[in-house]
Each structure stands twice: as structure tokens, then as C-alpha cells.
Design an enzyme around this catalytic site. Structure first.
Site, PDB file in Angstrom:
ATOM      1  N   VAL A 182       1.593  -1.769   9.347  1.00 20.20           N
ATOM      2  CA  VAL A 182       0.777  -2.903   9.737  1.00 20.20           C
ATOM      3  C   VAL A 182      -0.485  -2.450  10.476  1.00 20.20           C
ATOM      4  CG1 VAL A 182       2.032  -3.195  11.914  1.00 20.20           C
ATOM      5  CG2 VAL A 182       0.849  -5.152  10.892  1.00 20.20           C
ATOM      6  N   ASN A 241     -16.008  -1.272   3.710  1.00 23.23           N
ATOM      7  CA  ASN A 241     -15.748  -2.569   4.344  1.00 23.23           C
ATOM      8  C   ASN A 241     -16.891  -2.989   5.257  1.00 23.23           C
ATOM      9  OD1 ASN A 241     -13.351  -3.167   3.107  1.00 23.23           O
ATOM     10  ND2 ASN A 241     -12.068  -2.328   4.719  1.00 23.23           N
ATOM     11  N   HIS A 281      -8.183   6.093   3.488  1.00 19.31           N
ATOM     12  CA  HIS A 281      -8.227   4.671   3.150  1.00 19.31           C
ATOM     13  C   HIS A 281      -8.175   4.469   1.644  1.00 19.31           C
ATOM     14  CE1 HIS A 281     -10.669   0.684   2.976  1.00 19.31           C
ATOM     15  NE2 HIS A 281      -9.374   0.462   2.858  1.00 19.31           N
ATOM     16  N   MET A 298       0.816  -1.201   0.000  1.00 15.45           N
ATOM     17  CA  MET A 298       0.000   0.000   0.000  1.00 15.45           C
ATOM     18  C   MET A 298       0.855   1.259   0.000  1.00 15.45           C
ATOM     19  SD  MET A 298      -3.009  -1.063  -0.332  1.00 15.45           S
ATOM     20  CE  MET A 298      -3.837   0.514  -0.152  1.00 15.45           C
ATOM     21  N   SER A 315      -7.853   0.348   7.043  1.00 14.24           N
ATOM     22  CA  SER A 315      -9.079  -0.147   6.437  1.00 14.24           C
ATOM     23  C   SER A 315     -10.217  -0.294   7.443  1.00 14.24           C
ATOM     24  CB  SER A 315      -8.821  -1.497   5.764  1.00 14.24           C
ATOM     25  OG  SER A 315      -8.356  -2.439   6.712  1.00 14.24           O
ATOM     26  N   GLU A 318     -11.529   6.625   0.779  1.00 15.39           N
ATOM     27  CA  GLU A 318     -12.340   7.075   1.913  1.00 15.39           C
ATOM     28  C   GLU A 318     -11.518   8.033   2.759  1.00 15.39           C
ATOM     29  OE1 GLU A 318     -15.406   3.529   3.066  1.00 15.39           O
ATOM     30  OE2 GLU A 318     -13.311   3.142   3.493  1.00 15.39           O
ATOM     31  N   LYS A 340       0.706   1.510  15.298  1.00 17.94           N
ATOM     32  CA  LYS A 340       0.358   2.765  14.636  1.00 17.94           C
ATOM     33  C   LYS A 340       0.474   3.937  15.616  1.00 17.94           C
ATOM     34  CE  LYS A 340      -2.736   1.031  10.988  1.00 17.94           C
ATOM     35  NZ  LYS A 340      -2.084   1.625   9.812  1.00 17.94           N
ATOM     36  N   ASN A 398      -6.763  -1.404  -2.606  1.00 19.18           N
ATOM     37  CA  ASN A 398      -5.706  -2.115  -3.307  1.00 19.18           C
ATOM     38  C   ASN A 398      -6.270  -2.780  -4.577  1.00 19.18           C
ATOM     39  OD1 ASN A 398      -3.117  -3.235  -3.661  1.00 19.18           O
ATOM     40  ND2 ASN A 398      -3.697  -5.109  -2.591  1.00 19.18           N
TER      41      ASN A 398
END
Length: 725
Positions: free
Chosen positions: A409, A508, A458, A332, A437, A470, A415, A461
């Protein structure tokens, strides 16, 4: 002769007899063909037909942004009956026919977009030249609106470039570059930007001396397509095209209409033009066309800052993002940096150590190589693009970035730690975004001193191909931050949708119940291929199990864990997906998931080898007719139900945002208009009644605490939870 005054045109004839018609539609960033342009072109051609001093007519744009974006789609959308459509189509066909029949040579001078009606205008000219740079693109994209070209495009394009190329361009709505257009004969010459002015004057000079021009441009014109002019060859090419679109044409009738109109382009009379008009009128009022038009306007709305920010006028002139930083050079992160570089943003990827930095560099180089090959770039251009992305192991190299996107990750603790370190390394005016995501943006912001400048971004992929982004507003995200990120997303050529910070955000969250239901159906013994085939018949680009494999079953497992508190079946789905991941079945990337990969085509696996135990399939039940099969209903309704919940909770504020997000983010059947539009088509009362039946048959995941209501607030349902009509 009295000089005509125009609002959209500037008409001037020089001493050499070159009449320039310069189109510049006021108040528009790009020229569009609207009623004013049509009327004024008609008047200009009438004046031109009476003149004796003109030796050449040049059509060009007065805007640096490009030639023409096409016809004004709002006019097409506003047509209420076939009589109105006929008037518009006849007016356009007659105008372009008059241009085609002018006694003097005509030249279209093209730069930037030349699309739809703009290309149809250019096709009516005798000659076309195009500036050879990245912004120039020529095409007839009407098929993407569920329509076909209606002003002669299906006829003139085919006669000019041949049946094969015209079928490809029109059926796929392809945009071609100046070089590609030159190679197929769509333009007579593609001119490099540094030679543009000089060679344009040379072309005009050639055209003023007709005999010389003939030897330059007309060699081979009409010869290269002679084979395709043979009736037997044409029939074979058309038959191949018809077979190739047979399955899609069920959902997109414009494909068959296009072939029908194109196949008549070699007739010597006006039958092809009549067919073009007839097919256009037939298509204009189909559900597919109306839904695709709605999505077009939804996309236009989503790209306007005022849609997402209340005091947008105060934020229009703030400094935009100019340099990008990306933390994490994985799939990404590398994809985001590469995408930004192709749009002129210098980017720096920060990696943890030399090994991961080298891997990131390799990913970027591979993306650039693929991009360069696709775009026909030379080695120098490719190397220049690679140099626009720097890879570093030092956080200090992000200090001059005006936006930094964290793309590491999907673990909240990791994060938070990285974001805390990042904030102290960049300027106070820089925007920080997380490419997550599903994780909470507001929780991440809790470790920052300046949470107002932090939001979610967001990307989907693969970054280079997926249009939707998003933009997630955290609890403390400022309007200024949202405005900068929306502008940045637009500048990447992508479509932003601003969502509330909610588990799974919009796409999602709506998609997962659909994917999860497919997993539960496998557990109940349903065939993998049958499940996927049913949803492809519904109109999805691929089935849910194939999509899970493509996304990655490990990624799906992570999303399931994030949504576990919100969705009753998420725990069971997580257990099943966990078994897959535990034995190394991750989908495409591992070579096996619900399918096996490695051959020419993925092979579905037997359900008995996929799950550790099976459960009893549900008893059958009678449903109210909604146009869906039992399998389709079971898979589609979870999406529809979750979409209504997202709207009720204010994840987004409008139905159109849900529909657009699902079409762009998941490929949800665009001809159906999106989940909310499907509910409208089914009818709220019937939808609620079938939900109640599904809840009795399959359990609480299909329960809704309030009947789904129409948008205007009126209760259109005839039931309460658990009751049946």
C-alpha cells in the site's frame, strides 16, 4: 573460381551443391542490414549467378541471437533528401529481385527475430523455415517508425499470405510467432527446437530433389488466396481497411501509404514497387516519421547503462539479479512477479497471511492463464510458468533473492516498517526496491542500514503491457544499485528511465497537471465527452477523464495529495476527487467515475451530477496561433510547463528522456515526439507568450518564474513573466 573474402558473410558450397550464405555482422548483437551487408550480398549474388555447381542456396544467420533485426535505422535517419532515399530503395529492391529470380531454389533458415529488411530478404527466397521457440518472431514493424517497408515487403508479403493477413501485419507492425507464421503461410514449416537440426537437413534434402519438395510444401500455395485475388473482393477488403484507419491516418500518414502500396501488389508489372518507393520517400521527411525516429533512438539510448551511470565500465560485469522477491501480491506485485517469471526469473511473493496469500496465488494463476492463451502455450508449459512463482507467508523465503521489490500500500509509515523488517532477512548484496508511484525514496531509505542498495522501481499498470519503468535514484543510492536495476528492467523487455527522487518522479508529475486541469474544467461546466474528444483529436490514445477512470480516482487522489505542496491547484483537485471517492465513484473498477461502465461502451456522465458545485468559467482571451484549440491548449500547456520544470530541476538531465517517458508511460501522442518536442514546434517565444495569457486567464498554476529557454542556453523568449508579446 576465385574465392571472395567477405566481412559480414561466410559463403560456402558443399559437395552436394548446397551454397550457404551465413550472415554475421561484426560488432552487432543482432544482424542488421547496412551498406556492408548490402554490398557483400550483391557481390555474393553476382558470383552465384555465374556458377553452375550450385543446386540450392541457404540464407541463415551466424548469430544465435537471431536472423535479422532489420535495416540499420541510423542509415535511414541520416538520409537527407529524396534522391538518397531513392538510391537506397532501388538498391534494396533490385538486390532482393535478383535473389527472387535465381535459377536455383533459395531457402531462408530463420531463428530469433526476423524483422523489417530481414523479413523482406526472407520473402525474396522461395522457401522459409523457422525454429519454433519463444524468441522467433517475424514482422514488418516499419509503421512504428512512421514508414512502410521499402524493399518489396508490401508486394511480396501480400502475394504470399493474402491481402487480409498482410494488411494486419503491416498496418499494426505485428510480430508473429513461428507457429502463427506457419498457419498463415508466411513460413513453410515451423520446427520444434529439439528437431531443428534433423528436420532442417530433411528440408534441404527435399529441396535438392525438387519434385519431391513440391508435394510437401506447394499444395495449396497460391490457392488459399485465390478468392482475395478477385478484384472486387480486393476492393472490399481495402475499403474496410481504409475505414478502420481513417481517424488514425490523420496523425499517422504511413497507414494510408501502406494501404496504397499493398493494394497494388496484385498488378503484374512493377507499379507496386514504384508506389512503395514513392510513398516511403514521401513519409521519410514528415514530422511524424522524424519524431518517431527520434523516439526510437531515445529508446536505444535509455537501454544503455552508460546513459545512466558514469563509471559504467566497472559495473558491466557485476553479478546480475537472478532471483526475485516481491512483498505484496496485489495487482502490481502479482503483475511484477508474473512478468519476471515469463522472462526466466524464479520469483517469490511474500504475503501477510493465508487469505492474502491465496488471493495473490489466484492473481498470478489468472495472469499466467491469460498469458498462456495469448502465447498458445500448452498445459505443461502453463503449469511450469505458474510453478516459477512461489507465494509464501514467511519473510525467510526471500533470503536467497538477489532483488526484493516492495509493492504494498502507498503509505509511508507502512512501507518503512516493512522495509526495516526486510533488510534483516536478506543477504547484504541483495538489492531492495520500492514500487511507488510518488512517495519519497530517500525518506524510505532513512530506516535502512544500507541505503546504498535501495532505490525506487516504478512499474506502470498493467505491468505486462506497459513498457516504461522509472528507476528512482535516492539521495544515497549507489551506481552499482542503479546498474543492477537498469539491467533487470532491460532483461524484462522494458525500457528504463532513471529519475531523481522528486514528488511524482517524472511521468506522474508531468501528467497530473493535465489530468487535474480536466477535472477543473468539469467543475466549470465543460462537457466530459468534449474534453476527451478534443485530446483524442490532438493525438492522445484516450482523453484525460477516461484515463482518470482507468487509473482509478482513488489512485489519482493519492497522487494529488503527494503533489499538493508543488502545484497550486492540487488542493482544489483533491477536494473534487475526494467527493468522487467518498461516494464510491472510483472509475472503471467501481463501474462509475466520469463515465458509467457496464455496457458495450462507457457512457459519459453529466457534469451536473459529478461535482457538488460549479465555478464561473474563465473569460475568453486571444492567443497566439500554436496549432491547438482553446481546450487542447488549456490541457496540453500544463504538461509542457511541468516538463520544463522537471528539466530545470534535474529530475532527468535530457529532453529526450522526458519525451520518451511521457510517450511510453502515458501514450503522449508519439507522432508529435513528446512534450519538449511540442514546445520546439510551437516555438519558445510563442509558448511563453501563451503561458502568460493563460496565467492572466486562469491563475498562478500557469505562471513560470523564468521564460522557457532553448536547450543551448540562448534566451529565445521575448517576454518576462506577466508580459505579453
Amino acid at each position: 573460381m576465385t574465392k571472395q573474402t567477405y566481412q559480414t558473410l561466410n559463403v560456402h558450397c558443399d559437395d552436394a551443391g548446397v551454397l550457404r550464405i551465413v550472415i554475421d555482422v561484426p560488432g552487432r548483437p543482432l544482424n542488421v542490414i547496412n551498406a556492408d551487408v548490402m554490398n557483400e550480398l550483391d557481390a555474393a549474388i553476382t558470383d552465384l549467378e555465374a556458377r553452375k555447381d550450385v543446386k540450392l542456396v541457404v540464407f541463415k544467420s551466424g548469430k544465435e541471437s537471431g536472423f535479422f533485426a532489420g535495416a540499420d535505422v541510423s542509415i535511414i535517419e541520416s538520409i537527407s533528401n529524396k534522391s538518397q532515399a531513392e538510391q537506397l530503395l532501388v538498391a534494396g529492391q533490385r538486390l532482393f529481385a535478383r535473389i527472387e529470380k535465381l535459377a536455383v531454389p533459395t531457402l531462408a533458415v530463420i531463428h530469433g527475430p526476423c524483422l523489417g529488411g530481414g523479413l523482406e530478404l526472407a520473402l525474396a527466397c522461395d522457401y522459409r523455415i523457422a525454429r519454433d521457440n519463444s524468441s522467433t518472431k517475424l514482422g514488418l514493424p516499419e509503421i512504428k517508425l512512421g514508414l512502410i517497408p521499402g524493399w518489396g515487403g508490401t508486394q511480396r508479403l501480400t502475394r504470399l499470405i493474402g491481402l487480409k493477413h498482410s494488411l494486419q501485419m503491416i498496418l499494426k507492425g505485428l510480430h508473429v510467432s513461428a507457429q502463427a507464421a506457419s498457419s498463415i503461410g508466411l513460413v513453410d514449416k515451423a520446427i520444434a527446437p529439439d528437431r531443428w537440426r534433423d528436420e532442417l537437413l530433411e528440408v534441404i534434402n527435399h529441396l535438392l530433389h525438387g519434385d519431391e519438395l513440391h508435394s510437401v510444401f506447394a499444395i495449396g500455395r497460391g490457392v488459399k488466396n485465390r478468392l482475395q485475388a478477385n478484384e472486387f473482393v480486393r476492393q472490399q477488403i481495402v475499403a474496410i481497411a481504409e475505414r478502420s484507419i481513417a481517424k488514425q491516418a490523420v496523425h499517422f500518414p504511413a497507414l494510408s501509404s501502406a494501404i496504397k502500396a499493398i493494394s497494388e501488389s496484385f498488378e503484374n508489372d512493377d507499379r507496386g514497387y514504384e508506389t512503395e518507393r514513392a510513398e516511403f520517400k514521401k513519409l521519410l521527411f514528415t514530422p511524424a516519421c522524424r519524431n518517431l525516429l527520434r523516439l526510437f533512438f531515445a529508446k536505444e539510448r535509455s537501454r544503455q547503462l552508460k546513459t545512466w551511470v558514469t563509471d559504467h565500465s566497472q559495473l558491466l560485469h557485476q553479478d546480475p539479479i537472478r532471483r526475485l522477491g516481491v512483498i505484496g501480491g496485489g495487482v502490481m506485485g502479482a503483475g511484477i512477479a508474473h512478468c519476471a517469471a515469463t522472462r526466466g526469473y524464479p520469483s517469490t511473493i511474500k504475503e501477510a497471511n493465508k487469505m492474502t496469500a491465496d488471493a495473490a496465488r489466484n492473481r498470478v494463476d489468472q495472469l499466467v492463464n491469460e498469458y498462456a492463451e495469448h502465447k498458445g502455450m500448452d498445459r505443461e508449459q502453463s503449469e511450469r510458468l505458474k510453478s516459477a512463482v512461489m507465494v509464501s507467508e514467511s519473510m525467510a523465503d526471500l533470503s536467497d533473492a538477489s532483488c526484493v521489490i516492495e509493492a504494498i500500500v502507498e503509505r509511508m509509515d507502512v512501507k518503512k516498517s516493512v522495509l526495516r523488517d526486510l533488510e534483516s532477512s536478506i543477504g547484504k548484496s541483495a538489492v531492495i526496491a520500492t514500487n511507488t508511484s510518488a512517495l519519497s525514496v530517500s525518506e524510505m531509505a532513512s530506516v535502512l542500514r544500507y541505503p546504498k542498495r535501495f532505490a525506487g522501481l516504478h512499474f506502470f499498470n498493467p505491468v505486462s503491457r506497459m513498457e516504461l519503468v522509472e528507476v528512482i535514484r535516492g539521495d544515497q543510492t549507489s551506481d552499482a544499485t542503479i546498474a543492477k536495476l537498469v539491467g533487470f528492467v532491460k532483461s524484462l523487455g522494458k525500457t528504463p528511465i532513471v529519475t531523481k527522487d522528486s514528488p511524482g518522479f517524472l511521468v506522474n508529475r508531468i501528467l497530473f497537471p493535465y489530468l487535474g486541469e480536466a477535472v477543473l474544467m468539469v467543475q466549470q461546466g465543460f462537457d466530459v465527452k468534449t474534453i476527451d474528444d478534443e485530446m483524442r483529436t490532438f493525438g492522445m490514445p484516450m482523453g484525460p477523464l477516461r484515463l482518470l477512470d482507468k487509473v482509478g480516482l482513488d489512485v489519482a487522489l493519492h497522487v494529488a495529495g503527494t503533489l499538493q505542496q508543488m502545484m497550486p491547484a492540487a488542493g482544489t483537485i483533491s477536494t473534487i476527487l475526494g467527493d468522487f471517492v467518498g461516494r464510491g465513484d472510483l472509475g472503471c473498477k467501481s463501474g462509475s467515475g466520469f463515465y458509467r461502465y457496464g455496457g458495450k461502451r462507457p457512457k459519459p456522465r453529466s457534469g451536473r451530477k459529478l461535482v457538488s458545485y460549479f465555478v464561473q468559467p474563465p473569460a475568453s482571451i486571444d492567443f497566439i496561433e500554436d496549432g491547438l484549440t482553446d481546450i487542447q491548449r488549456r490541457l496540453v500547456y500544463p504538461m509542457l510547463l511541468e516538463a520544463t520544470r522537471c528539466l530545470a530541476e534535474g529530475v532527468v538531465e535530457s529532453e529526450w528522456a522526458i519525451d520518451l517517458g511521457m510517450v511510453l508511460g502515458t501514450g503522449f501522442a508519439p507522432q508529435l515526439g513528446g512534450p519538449m518536442q511540442v514546445i520546439h514546434e510551437i516555438g519558445h517565444a510563442h509558448f511563453n507568450a501563451n503561458l502568460a495569457r493563460l496565467a492572466l486567464q486562469l491563475g498562478e498554476r500557469f505562471e513560470t518564474y523564468e521564460p522557457v529557454r532553448a536547450v543551448n542556453g540562448q534566451d529565445t523568449s521575448l517576454m518576462k513573466q506577466g508580459e505579453l508579446l
